[in-house]
Design an enzyme around this catalytic site. Structure first.
Site, short mmCIF file in Angstrom:
data_model
loop_
_atom_site.label_atom_id
_atom_site.label_comp_id
_atom_site.label_asym_id
_atom_site.label_seq_id
_atom_site.Cartn_x
_atom_site.Cartn_y
_atom_site.Cartn_z
N GLY A 9 1.16 -1.53 -0.03
CA GLY A 9 -0.17 -0.01 0.55
C GLY A 9 1.08 1.21 0.40
N GLY A 12 -0.70 4.97 -1.24
CA GLY A 12 -1.27 5.12 -1.53
C GLY A 12 -1.06 6.29 0.47
N THR A 14 -2.02 6.34 3.48
CA THR A 14 -1.26 6.42 5.05
C THR A 14 0.45 5.41 4.64
OG1 THR A 14 -3.59 5.68 5.77
CG2 THR A 14 -1.38 4.84 7.20
N GLY A 15 0.06 4.80 3.28
CA GLY A 15 1.40 3.92 2.41
C GLY A 15 2.34 5.26 2.58
N LYS A 142 -10.60 -5.55 10.04
CA LYS A 142 -9.10 -5.79 10.83
C LYS A 142 -9.15 -6.53 11.83
CE LYS A 142 -8.64 -0.38 9.64
NZ LYS A 142 -7.70 0.06 8.37
N1 LIG Z 1 -7.24 7.70 10.82
C1 LIG Z 1 -7.77 7.40 9.83
O1 LIG Z 1 -8.21 9.26 9.65
C2 LIG Z 1 -7.77 7.34 8.85
C3 LIG Z 1 -7.89 8.24 7.35
C4 LIG Z 1 -8.10 7.68 6.01
C5 LIG Z 1 -7.82 6.15 6.18
N2 LIG Z 1 -7.26 5.64 6.81
C6 LIG Z 1 -6.87 4.14 7.28
O2 LIG Z 1 -5.73 3.87 6.40
C7 LIG Z 1 -5.69 2.49 6.32
C8 LIG Z 1 -5.12 2.85 4.87
O3 LIG Z 1 -5.80 3.51 3.75
P1 LIG Z 1 -5.73 4.74 2.82
O4 LIG Z 1 -6.89 5.37 2.50
O5 LIG Z 1 -4.43 5.29 3.28
O6 LIG Z 1 -5.51 4.21 1.78
P2 LIG Z 1 -5.35 4.31 0.09
O7 LIG Z 1 -4.99 5.80 -0.57
O8 LIG Z 1 -6.81 4.48 -0.44
O9 LIG Z 1 -4.52 4.00 -0.51
C9 LIG Z 1 -4.67 2.02 -1.08
C10 LIG Z 1 -3.42 1.26 -1.08
O10 LIG Z 1 -3.64 0.12 -1.33
C11 LIG Z 1 -2.97 -0.23 -2.68
N3 LIG Z 1 -3.89 -1.72 -3.01
C12 LIG Z 1 -3.79 -2.82 -2.75
N4 LIG Z 1 -4.90 -3.75 -3.14
C13 LIG Z 1 -5.85 -2.63 -3.89
C14 LIG Z 1 -6.94 -3.15 -3.85
N5 LIG Z 1 -7.68 -4.08 -3.76
N6 LIG Z 1 -7.85 -2.36 -3.77
C15 LIG Z 1 -7.72 -0.65 -3.87
N7 LIG Z 1 -6.62 -0.26 -3.02
C16 LIG Z 1 -5.11 -1.42 -3.39
C17 LIG Z 1 -2.99 0.59 -3.35
O11 LIG Z 1 -2.76 0.29 -4.07
P3 LIG Z 1 -2.42 0.84 -6.11
O12 LIG Z 1 -1.75 1.79 -6.52
O13 LIG Z 1 -2.12 -0.39 -6.47
O14 LIG Z 1 -4.67 1.46 -6.08
C18 LIG Z 1 -3.16 1.93 -2.27
O15 LIG Z 1 -1.50 1.75 -2.59
C19 LIG Z 1 -7.03 2.29 6.05
O16 LIG Z 1 -6.90 0.78 6.61
C20 LIG Z 1 -7.37 3.19 7.31
O17 LIG Z 1 -8.99 2.39 8.01
C21 LIG Z 1 -7.28 5.94 8.43
#
Ligand SMILES: NC(=O)c1ccc[n+]([C@@H]2O[C@H](COP(=O)([O-])OP(=O)(O)OC[C@H]3O[C@@H](n4cnc5c(N)ncnc54)[C@H](OP(=O)(O)O)[C@@H]3O)[C@@H](O)[C@H]2O)c1
Length: 348
Positions: A9, A12, A14-15, A142
């Site tokens: 990830g 993305g 967080t990643g 999770k």
């Molecule tokens: N604390 C907070 O306020 C908060 C806010 C938002 C999220 N979060 C948490 O952070 C975590 C990560 O979320 P995010 O929003 O940072 O993630 P995101 O930006 O949506 O990034 C998704 C990442 O997952 C990868 N990925 C791998 N398999 C995938 C699939 N089947 N479908 C879609 N993406 C896939 C994507 O790769 P590609 O480049 O291949 O698409 C990308 O690197 C979540 O679990 C969420 O609970 C927390």
């Protein structure tokens, strides 16, 4: 000893922050660093596990130019043995995968166990809440990953973060912060006094870099402890710094609960519709944060988490107030830029 880390990830939100945190940390940490006796490792290699269909994305290409190794894997179609071969030799695997793809981690955990990974960080990085149905979609998924980790006796650290500052500010009448606004429409819940754990999302990376090198966090839950603010605190900071009066809508606890029950029911009838799922997850977050008041340090400690303020007293997290200065100066980042641009292109 240097460690090899693989991020699932990394393209993305967080990643990407975790990658930035590791890159920054690895460049200066050394065995003789006097800040903490627990910071004794640097990174020999940082790699990103990337889906084949994402290889051509600009963000993936930029990983390579930063010296990050790209490991291509299709968790949906590859079998566990193939994935384990790709993971072999890494010390730590961190997952920060999209909310919609949490269960893809089940295979990753099986493969990590097979490959002898020394520490697996499942995709947490969310608000504090108990297991067992309070957050019936996101937390429950999770926790399924945690159960799979425990099934394998796989060494782990669960990291949760509270809510990002970047999605927690109200919009302003002048439109000055609209460029980065991702909030919920300026709704104050009840008296606005529920305290919530919050974090600058960029600190997720800086703290994760420390946590994965720390023997005290192995097989533990850790929460990132930055600011704890009520909605009234947030409004007051925004009004004071912007000089604007913010109009608020109001919602009662009962209204939030009713909205959550409806959203859950609609989602159950349309389980494959991502919009319904998003609405149900958002409604559950609102109840968790403002009605149940789960997302705070006291509850985190009750649930068995250790806080980063206890672990790293020298670490100064960015404050919400400092983030607002950046926001008002027009220097905050718009999140999920790639996704929005993609959706806009699709709709035109
Ligand atoms: N604390 C907070 O306020 C908060 C806010 C938002 C999220 N979060 C948490 O952070 C975590 C990560 O979320 P995010 O929003 O940072 O993630 P995101 O930006 O949506 O990034 C998704 C990442 O997952 C990868 N990925 C791998 N398999 C995938 C699939 N089947 N479908 C879609 N993406 C896939 C994507 O790769 P590609 O480049 O291949 O698409 C990308 O690197 C979540 O679990 C969420 O609970 C927390």
């Amino acid at each position: 000893m240097a460690q090899k880390v693989l991020i699932h990830g990394a393209t993305g939100e967080t990643g990407g922050d975790i990658l930035d945190g590791l890159v920054a940390d690895g460049s200066f940490v050394s065995p003789s660093n006097p800040i903490s006796p627990h910071r004794t490792q640097s990174y020999q290699e940082i790699a990103a596990l990337v889906r084949p269909q994402s290889l051509q994305k600009l963000v993936t290409k930029s990983l390579k130019s930063r010296g990050v190794k790209v490991v291509v894997s299709d968790l949906v179609n590859q079998d566990v043995e193939e994935i384990a071969d790709l993971l072999a030799g890494y010390d730590t695997v961190i997952s920060a995968v999209a909310t919609t793809a949490q269960l893809d981690q089940l295979k990753l955990v099986d493969a990590a166990a097979k490959a002898g990974i020394k520490r697996f960080i499942p995709c947490g990085f969310t608000s504090i809440s108990p297991p067992g149905g309070v957050m019936s979609l996101i937390r429950t998924e999770k926790e399924k990953i945690h159960e799979r980790i425990w099934y394998h006796h796989l060494p782990y650290t669960i990291i949760d973060s509270g809510t990002w500052y970047q999605i927690s500010f109200p919009s302003l009448p002048s439109g000055k912060v609209s460029y980065a606004f991702m909030g919920d429409g300026n709704t104050i819940v009840a008296d606005g006094n529920a305290p919530n754990l919050m974090v600058d999302k960029r600190d997720i990376g800086r703290l994760t870099a420390r946590i994965i090198k720390d023997s005290r966090t192995l097989n533990k839950r850790v929460f990132l402890h930055a600011d704890v603010l009520t909605q009234n605190d947030i409004w007051a900071i925004m009004e004071r710094k912007s000089g604007e009066k913010i109009e608020a809508k109001h919602a009662t606890h009962d209204e939030l609960l009713a909205k959550m029950h409806t959203a859950r029911a609609v989602c159950m009838k349309n389980p494959s519709d991502p919009r319904m799922r998003f609405a149900a997850i958002s409604a559950e977050y609102m109840v968790c944060k403002y009605v149940r008041q789960d997302n705070n340090p006291q509850n985190a400690r009750y649930l068995g988490y250790i806080g980063t303020r206890e672990l790293y007293p020298d670490f100064e997290p960015n404050t919400f107030s400092a983030f607002v200065d950046e926001l008002l100066a027009g220097q905050a980042k718009k999140l999920y830029r790639d996704k929005f641009e993609f959706m806009q292109k699709k709709s035109t």
